[in-house]
Scaffold this motif. Structure first.
Motif, short mmCIF file in Angstrom:
data_model
loop_
_atom_site.label_atom_id
_atom_site.label_comp_id
_atom_site.label_asym_id
_atom_site.label_seq_id
_atom_site.Cartn_x
_atom_site.Cartn_y
_atom_site.Cartn_z
N LEU A 179 47.27 52.10 33.64
CA LEU A 179 47.01 51.20 34.59
C LEU A 179 46.48 51.78 36.30
O LEU A 179 47.01 52.68 36.70
N VAL A 180 45.49 51.21 36.88
CA VAL A 180 44.76 50.92 38.43
C VAL A 180 45.73 50.29 39.13
O VAL A 180 45.76 48.77 38.71
N TYR A 181 46.78 50.26 39.78
CA TYR A 181 47.64 49.11 40.40
C TYR A 181 47.47 49.26 41.85
O TYR A 181 47.22 50.62 43.22
N PHE A 182 46.26 48.50 42.77
CA PHE A 182 45.50 48.14 44.22
C PHE A 182 46.78 47.13 44.48
O PHE A 182 46.95 45.90 44.11
N VAL A 183 47.00 47.09 46.03
CA VAL A 183 48.09 45.64 46.85
C VAL A 183 47.14 46.37 47.89
O VAL A 183 46.83 47.57 48.13
N THR A 184 46.60 44.58 47.76
CA THR A 184 46.10 44.70 49.40
C THR A 184 46.47 43.44 50.40
O THR A 184 47.16 42.16 49.71
N HIS A 185 46.96 43.64 51.35
CA HIS A 185 47.61 42.14 51.97
C HIS A 185 46.19 42.28 53.37
O HIS A 185 46.31 43.29 54.33
#
Length: 275
Positions: free
Chosen positions: A107-113
Motif C-alpha cells: 500500500l501507499v501511505y501518504f500523510v498531509t496536514h
C-alpha cells in the motif's frame, strides 16, 4: 478518472474535504456512518453516501477523515478490502507515526496536514480574511509526507492534498518524523501552550482591574508588531526596554530545559496520549 473514497465524509474535517472534492476532477465516493451527517451532505452539497464495500471497490485512494483515536481501528477494518497499490491518505502524522496503520508493504501511505492561513496572510475579501481555518477562501500552505510507496506516488498524493486544502499557496515535502515535530511539538505543545498562557495573562490583567476591551486591544496590537519583528515580516527591532523586559521575564515564565519537549521520546509520548 482517479477514484477517491472519503471515509468520515460528513465529520468536522470530512465535510470540508467533501466540499472541496465536489468541484474537483476526482471521482469521489463518500462514506459516512452518521445519519445526521449523511443528511447534511445531501442537503448542503447534493452528495449521496455509499456503502463502504461499494466505495472501496476499485478505488485508487482512500482518505481517512476520522479522529486520530480511530485511525487504527478504521484502517484495519478496511485492510482486506484494499487492493495492492491503493493510496491511504491520513490528515495528521500522529497515528502513522505511532504505527497504527496496517503493515502492508503493497500500500501507499501518504500523510498531509494544513499549515492554516498565516496571521500575515492578507486577503482581498472579508470572507477570505475571516477564514482562519483555511480550506474555504483563504490561501494556506501545507506539509505532506510520502511515508511509504514508490516515488511516482508523490504527484497524486500532492494533487489530492492541494485539492482538499484549497486554495493552497506553498506545498512543503517533509518526513513523517518532521511532521510529528511540527505537530504536536511546535504547534500544540509549544505554541498553543504559550498562547493559552497569554490568554491567562490577559485574564489576570482584567482580574487586577484593567478593562477587558483595553487589555485585549493592547495585547493583540502588541502581539501583531512583536510577531512581525520576531518572524522577520518587517525590518525592525525591539526597544531597549522591551529587550530588558524579555531578559527579566523569561526565567520567571519559561523553564531552562523547555526544549526537551522536542526530544524524540517526548514527541512519542505526546503522540501516544493523542492516539
Amino acid at each position: 478518472m482517479t477514484a477517491i473514497t472519503l471515509i468520515g465524509a460528513g465529520g468536522k474535517m470530512g465535510y470540508r474535504l467533501s466540499r472541496n472534492l465536489k468541484s474537483s476532477e476526482f471521482e469521489t465516493r463518500h462514506v459516512e456512518n452518521s445519519p445526521q451527517a449523511r443528511e447534511r451532505l445531501k442537503a448542503d452539497l447534493g452528495v449521496d453516501c455509499m456503502d463502504v464495500d461499494e466505495a472501496l471497490a476499485g478505488t485508487d485512494a482512500v482518505i481517512l477523515a476520522v479522529p486520530d483515536t480511530l485511525i487504527g481501528k478504521v484502517s484495519h477494518a478496511i485492510d482486506d478490502k484494499l487492493a495492492a497499490g491503493t493510496m491511504v491518505v491520513t490528515l495528521d502524522a500522529a497515528a502513522p507515526f505511532a504505527g497504527h496503520l496496517p503493515e502492508r508493504d503493497d500500500l501507499v501511505y501518504f500523510v498531509t496536514h494544513p499549515c492554516h492561513p498565516s496571521i500575515f496572510n492578507y486577503e482581498p475579501t472579508e470572507e477570505a480574511q475571516r477564514d482562519f481555518f483555511g480550506g474555504l477562501a483563504a490561501k494556506q500552505n501545507i506539509v505532506s509526507a510520502l511515508m511509504q510507496g514508490p516515488e511516482e506516488s508523490w504527484a497524486l498524493g500532492e494533487e489530492i492534498a492541494r485539492t482538499i486544502y484549497a486554495p493552497v499557496n506553498r506545498s512543503h515535502r517533509v518526513s513523517v518524523e518532521h511532521m510529528a515535530i511540527l505537530e504536536p511539538g511546535l504547534s500544540e505543545t509549544v505554541a498553543a501552550t504559550l498562547f493559552a498562557t497569554l490568554r491567562e495573562a490577559l485574564d489576570e490583567c482584567v482580574a487586577r482591574g484593567v478593562s477587558r476591551e483595553a487589555a485585549r486591544d493592547f495585547v493583540l496590537g502588541h502581539a501583531n508588531i512583536e510577531l512581525a519583528v520576531l518572524f522577520e515580516e518587517i525590518d525592525g527591532v525591539f526597544s531597549d526596554a522591551a529587550n530588558k523586559a524579555i531578559e527579566n521575564g523569561k526565567p520567571a515564565i519559561i523553564r531552562d530545559d523547555w526544549k526537551q519537549v522536542f526530544e524524540p521520546e517526548a514527541i512519542r509520548e505526546s503522540i501516544r496520549r493523542i492516539t
